[in-house]
Motif scaffolding. Structure first.
Motif: not given
Length: 747
Positions: A255-273, A279-285
């Protein structure tokens, strides 16, 4: 007696729609599965290969999610760009070219008029063969509104008929699903197909919405569908949610062309567990998704995003004051937007308005298109507007925002000094002020309609406009009053001191932070978007200020507010429970209620159990030694009971209504001619979570949050007293906050 559960029964261990998964049970099942594979791997080469492929399957799944998400994002970007330009005209060389591509290969383009070429015809040129005069303007106006209405009508009709779950941004629901809730079909193939098509239509219609939030939903749909190719993820809801967390990161990455920002967004905003492995797999995806999008190159600028800019002027310490002012504006706008949008959405849900989604979308589209066309800044797509606002004026810019006097008087190569604003800049300021008012008002009514609609881009546009206005004001102040004490120490006459584009970038971050309450991921997304590493401090100052101001006016971000509005059972991990209540105050049954419905371990017939199932709607039942002792044995789920009894009637000879059900390990010898008994110990959870009646509720709430429980049993001196479900906890929290406890709708 036959223990027919030695073979697994299809359906046992699964969940009904609109129910919460049992995280503890799912993790335990995955550990058992992994232990079995590891033990077998020592027995044969084939088992070893199976073990290796099982370990590798997670990475392969991430690769596939990244490739599919990146490809779909590229397709959406290219299609939306073409259809947005279709509202204004068409390319005679090939209708599939957008305006920019149409004029790329033209031999008749001058640098000053690089947007005009004979191959690109406006609708007035095609219909009445001229582009001049009032009638041509009216024809173009009419065609613009007509195309906008057509796109919006197609979008809302497709959503209504084929995939009602494809509307909105999808992030509130994805947050709820990742917390363990089940919404069947929300991440299915029909939702993916319709969301992809209607997202292009909605963005092209010119409505005040973005594609970034829905792209997270699209990526999660890809993740969910691809999970079905792997047994490990298809059969385990907790493992699937780890994949969906990584898919959300891939969605923000494209969406933003921001892979690191995407991982942090998932961690900070949407993920519960979010364990370390995720984290590593999110980074790779996110990496694969960004690489795929970069290979497609949808914007033709070899960048991942439309608004990539590079600023060269350093910022000065004094500028933190206007940056913090932008943070305050962002916080105020965020709080105002959340309150007004939630009030409007509640009105939509509780009045006749909600019954006419097509009419609502068409009315809002018509108003937006009619008001947008006369102003060039509202007529262009919101992404292009942000790109122009972020842009730092150079020598070759032909934009009105860069129409300064003495613009070619420069002594520093390509960098331009601060200079007096020309007529074009003043005209642009008025148009931007009107654009700001329109965006603020119309976004309130657009977000939440029955079409795919993201909030990132409209929020950033509001902030970018406010930032650019403030930036130009600061620039002119520094030019005309460079001898003031605040300027003379660092801004000499003729120097390039103020960068208005930087103010637009900081304003965009502030407003997006005010609405979503993101902080770390927001700053990283913004500097990945713009390549402005040296501007992290201004972005951090604005993001924190906007969060503090918005939190002072209302604790919830827009996604949490929509979760509460829809009544989803989402237990917010960030909020503290500060009330001094006990488990006995919340558990069911209360003092004057009927007794708790329980099953006994060895004295109930199939008919007794089926009667209890038909007369109640509970999701599960505690199993006790006897009704007199009330000593707890375990807990059995309603769905597992129904499936097991149905399966036994089909496969086990002689099971009738008078057959006794045993939850014990060994059953006593039965007299001859009695019907066969039914042994259901295998579906019994022998370690249900229990607390005593005097346990403080703050501890109970913490247990529910950290273990992801569905229910917790309450005991007193070893005797079963009652049960607390996740819904009871949420209702209690709502009651303590003076909110309506009946707003929690689902289990």
């Amino acid at each position: 007696m036959m223990d027919f559960l030695e073979e697994p029964i299809p359906g046992v261990g699964t969940y009904d729609d609109f129910n919460t998964i049992d995280w503890v049970r799912e993790k335990s099942r995955d550990r058992d599965r992994h232990r079995e594979i590891t033990n077998k791997s020592k027995e044969s080469t084939w088992a070893l290969i199976h073990s290796v492929s099982d370990a590798f399957s997670g990475w392969l799944l991430m690769l596939l999610i990244g490739l599919l998400s990146g490809s779909l994002a590229g397709l959406i970007d290219i299609s939306a760009h073409w259809m947005t330009d279709l509202k204004e005209g068409i390319c005679t060389e090939g209708f599939w070219f957008n305006h920019e591509h149409c004029c790329w290969n033209s031999d008749h383009v001058t640098f000053e008029d690089r947007d005009k070429c004979p191959e690109w015809n406006s609708w007035s040129q095609l219909i009445i063969s001229t582009d001049e005069g009032a009638f041509a303007y009216i024809v173009n106006y009419f065609m613009y509104v007509l195309w906008a209405l057509l796109f919006a009508f197609l979008a809302v009709s497709l959503v209504k008929v084929f995939a009602p779950y494809a509307c909105g941004s999808g992030i509130p629901e994805i947050k709820t699903i990742l917390s363990g809730f089940i919404i069947r079909g929300y991440l299915g193939k029909w939702t993916l197909i319709i969301k992809t098509i209607t997202l292009v239509l909605a963005v092209s219609s010119g409505l005040s919405l973005g594609k970034e939030g829905p792209l997270v939903h699209v990526a999660c749909c890809c993740g969910n569908i691809l999970c079905h190719c792997f047994n490990k993820y298809r059969k385990n809801e907790a493992k699937r949610r780890e994949v969906l967390s990584a898919a959300a990161a891939a969605g923000v990455s494209v969406a933003f062309g921001a892979p690191i920002g995407g991982v942090l967004f998932s961690l900070e905003e949407v993920s519960y567990y979010f364990p370390l492995k995720t984290l590593w797999r999110s980074f790779f995806a996110a990496l694969v998704a960004a690489f795929t999008l970069r290979s497609i190159n949808p914007f033709g600028n070899s960048r991942l995003v439309l608004f990539y800019v590079e600023f060269h002027t350093p910022w000065h310490l004094f500028e933190l004051v206007p940056f913090i002012l932008l943070g305050i504006f962002g916080g105020l706008w965020g709080a105002l937007f959340i309150r007004t949008n939630i009030a409007w959405c509640r009105k939509r849900k509780t009045t006749q308005l909600g019954r006419y989604p097509v009419v609502e979308v068409l009315v809002v589209t018509a108003i937006t298109a009619i008001l947008a066309f006369p102003n060039e800044y509202t007529r262009m797509s919101t992404s292009e507007l942000i790109s122009e606002l972020f842009n730092d004026c150079g020598l070759l810019d032909s934009s009105k925002l860069c129409d300064y006097e003495n613009r070619f008087n420069t002594s520093k190569g390509g960098e331009l000094p601060d200079r007096p604003a020309g007529v074009g800049v003043y005209s642009a300021m008025w148009q931007l002020a009107l654009t700001l008012i329109l965006k603020i008002v119309i976004t309130i009514f657009t977000f939440g309609m029955k079409i795919p609609s993201g909030l990132f881009i409209p929020s950033m546009a509001v902030g970018a406009i406010a930032g650019r206005l403030l930036g130009v004001g600061m620039e002119q102040l520094a030019y005309y009053h460079h001898d003031w004490a605040i300027f003379n120490s660092w801004c000499s006459q003729g120097a390039d001191c103020i960068t208005p584009g930087l103010y637009a970038m900081v304003g965009a971050a502030a407003c997006l932070g005010g609405v979503t309450r993101m902080t770390v991921s927001l700053v990283v997304i913004m500097f990945e978007l713009t390549g402005g590493l040296e501007y992290i401090v201004p972005l951090m100052a604005a993001a924190m200020t906007s969060k503090w101001v918005a939190d002072a006016l209302g604790r919830e971000g827009i996604y949490d507010a929509h979760i509460r509005l829809n009544g989803y059972p989402f237990l917010e991990a960030k909020e503290e429970f500060a009330h001094k209540t006990l488990a006995m105050d919340v558990m069911k049954p209360r003092r004057n209620d009927p007794l708790l419905t329980v099953l006994t371990q060895d004295s109930m017939t199939v008919e007794d159990v089926e009667t209890i199932i038909s007369e109640t709607t509970y999701s599960g039942f505690p199993v006790v030694v006897s009704r007199e002792s009330q000593r707890l044995v375990g807990f059995v789920l309603r769905r597992d009971l129904i499936i097991s009894i149905e399966n036994a009637r089909k496969k086990q000879d002689g099971v009738v209504s008078t057959s006794i059900i045993y939850f014990t390990e060994h059953s006593p010898p039965m007299p001859p001619y009695t019907p066969p008994t039914l042994k259901l110990r295998n579906i019994l959870d022998l370690s249900p979570f229990t607390v005593t009646d005097l346990t403080p509720m703050e501890i109970v709430v913490d247990i529910f949050r950290k273990l992801g429980l569905r229910q917790c049993l309450v005991t007193h001196n070893g005797r079963l007293l009652g049960i607390i479900t996740k819904k009871d906890v949420l209702k209690h929290i709502a009651q303590m906050a003076n909110q309506d406890p009946d707003s929690i709708l689902f289990n």
